[in-house]
Design an enzyme around this catalytic site. Structure first.
Site, PDB file in Angstrom:
ATOM      1  CE  LYS A  35      -0.315  -0.192   5.041  1.00 22.93           C
ATOM      2  NZ  LYS A  35      -1.184  -0.446   6.202  1.00 22.93           N
ATOM      3  CE1 TYR A 256      14.179  30.797   4.997  1.00 22.94           C
ATOM      4  CE2 TYR A 256      14.434  28.434   4.706  1.00 22.94           C
ATOM      5  CZ  TYR A 256      14.201  29.693   4.184  1.00 22.94           C
ATOM      6  OH  TYR A 256      13.999  29.839   2.843  1.00 22.94           O
TER       7      TYR A 256
END
Ligand SMILES: *Cc1c(COP(=O)(O)O)cnc(C)c1O
Length: 364
Positions: A35, A256
């Site tokens: 899956k 950042y």
């Protein structure tokens, strides 16, 4: 030259991990869970690599099953959550899929539909996961109803899912096993119980079928590793390169928010790969990254397309140095711990812009 980030996928390692799952449970058949695009590894390539080994595959929904059928996969494919709409039944029938059923509306729909051939059906017991399935006291009536509907249903199995098979504390697992045991005996039901951790750690949970998923891709799902789980091999290696190097003075910050600050004169390497590729932005400073085969610490917040590492202790590294973000030499489970997550989210989170490069596609 193109961007150096790739997901290198070793299909021989996948096959070896599958064989390990199979050999752990010699009296069971192991369906390969593919899956979520085989946990991000590419469902068609993985199913194709396992086509001579796995007697069946498992997916989450009809669309995933049809993708495999269109690629020529002919084995049985189980829909782990069954169908989401009765309108899926003609395709389930036409493509000879197997379905789980977990709710009365699904049983009603199955018995209202007349298939060309009876549909192999797995009735889901809620033995303690409390997500899908029938409570133990409601289960038997559904079982009898399906068992009697021989023109609609065949090869009825009891299916259930464990909530804690990975944990060292066995108490809840044992409660689930006790719940299963009485029904299984009374109904003489063939069963499918075990996921990866139960396949690896709980022989008493091995059923007629097992459903190994994440272990096929080389992640160790156990809280306490055992010999079998330690033998799993990584299938995906997320590779990149250093694309730039910065010399920083003590006190300078990187990235950042300036989260990481140089506590000494430092050499910072910039790696092509960021959260826009699926590398987790929650990775903390110090998350291991392999550069030239050596561990170096992540330094600074992960950006969308890049991340930064501290190369101060690795003077030989420079532009073009090979980088491994996880995989060979750097277990994905270890990276996941530094991101406060699990290997499953990292694997399934590798985004489409990362090219998959397959190795060893032919059976060796
Ligand atoms: C995903 C899934 C599995 C496989 O679980 P792993 O932990 O990856 O082995 C098995 N059974 C069901 C019902 C699932 O949804």
């Amino acid at each position: 030259m193109s961007r150096p980030l790739i997901a290198d996928i070793d299909l021989d390692a996948l096959r070896r991990n599958y064989c390990l799952a199979r050999d752990q449970a010699p009296h069971s058949r192991a369906m390969a869970v593919v899956k979520a695009d085989a946990y991000g590894h590419g469902a068609v390539a993985c199913a194709d690599a396992l086509r001579d080994l796995a007697p069946a595959f498992a997916v989450a929904c009809l669309e995933e099953a049809l993708t495999l059928r269109e690629a020529g996969i002919t084995q049985p494919i189980v829909l782990l959550e069954g169908f989401f709409d009765a309108a899926e039944l003609p395709l389930i029938d036409a493509h000879r899929l197997w379905t789980a059923v977990h709710s009365d509306w699904q049983i009603d729909a199955l018995l209202a539909y007349r298939p060309r051939q009876p549909i192999p059906t797995w009735l889901k017991l809620d033995s303690g996961m409390h997500r899908l399935g029938f409570a133990p006291e409601a289960f038997e009536a559904r079982w009898q109803r399906l068992a009697a509907a021989t023109e609609h249903v065949t090869d009825l199995h009891l299916m259930t899912h464990f909530a804690t098979a990975d944990a060292l504390d066995a108490a809840y697992f044992r409660r689930q096993m006790a719940c299963i045991a009485s029904l299984r005996q009374r109904l003489e039901a063939p069963v499918c119980l075990a996921n990866s951790p139960a396949t690896l750690a709980w022989p008493e949970a091995h059923g007629d079928w097992n459903r190994p998923g994440v272990m096929l891709y080389g992640s160790d799902p156990l809280e306490g590793a055992n010999d079998a789980s330690r033998a799993l091999e990584p299938v995906m290696t997320l590779r990149s390169e250093i694309i730039a190097v910065r010399e920083l003075a003590e006190g300078e910050a990187v990235g950042y928010g300036g989260r990481w600050r140089a506590s000494r004169p430092s050499r910072i390497g910039v790696v092509a790969g960021g959260y826009g590729d699926g590398y987790d932005r929650h990775a903390r400073d110090g998350t291991p990254v392999l550069v030239e085969g050596q561990r170096v610490p992540l330094a600074g917040k992960v950006s969308m397309d890049m991340l930064t590492v501290d190369l101060t202790e690795l003077p030989e590294a420079g532009i073009g140095s090979p980088v491994v973000l996880w995989g060979e030499g750097l277990p994905i489970d270890e990276v996941a711990r530094h991101c406060d997550t699990i290997s499953y989210t990292l694997m399934t989170g590798v985004l489409p812009r990362v090219p998959r490069r397959y190795r060893n596609a032919e059976t060796g």
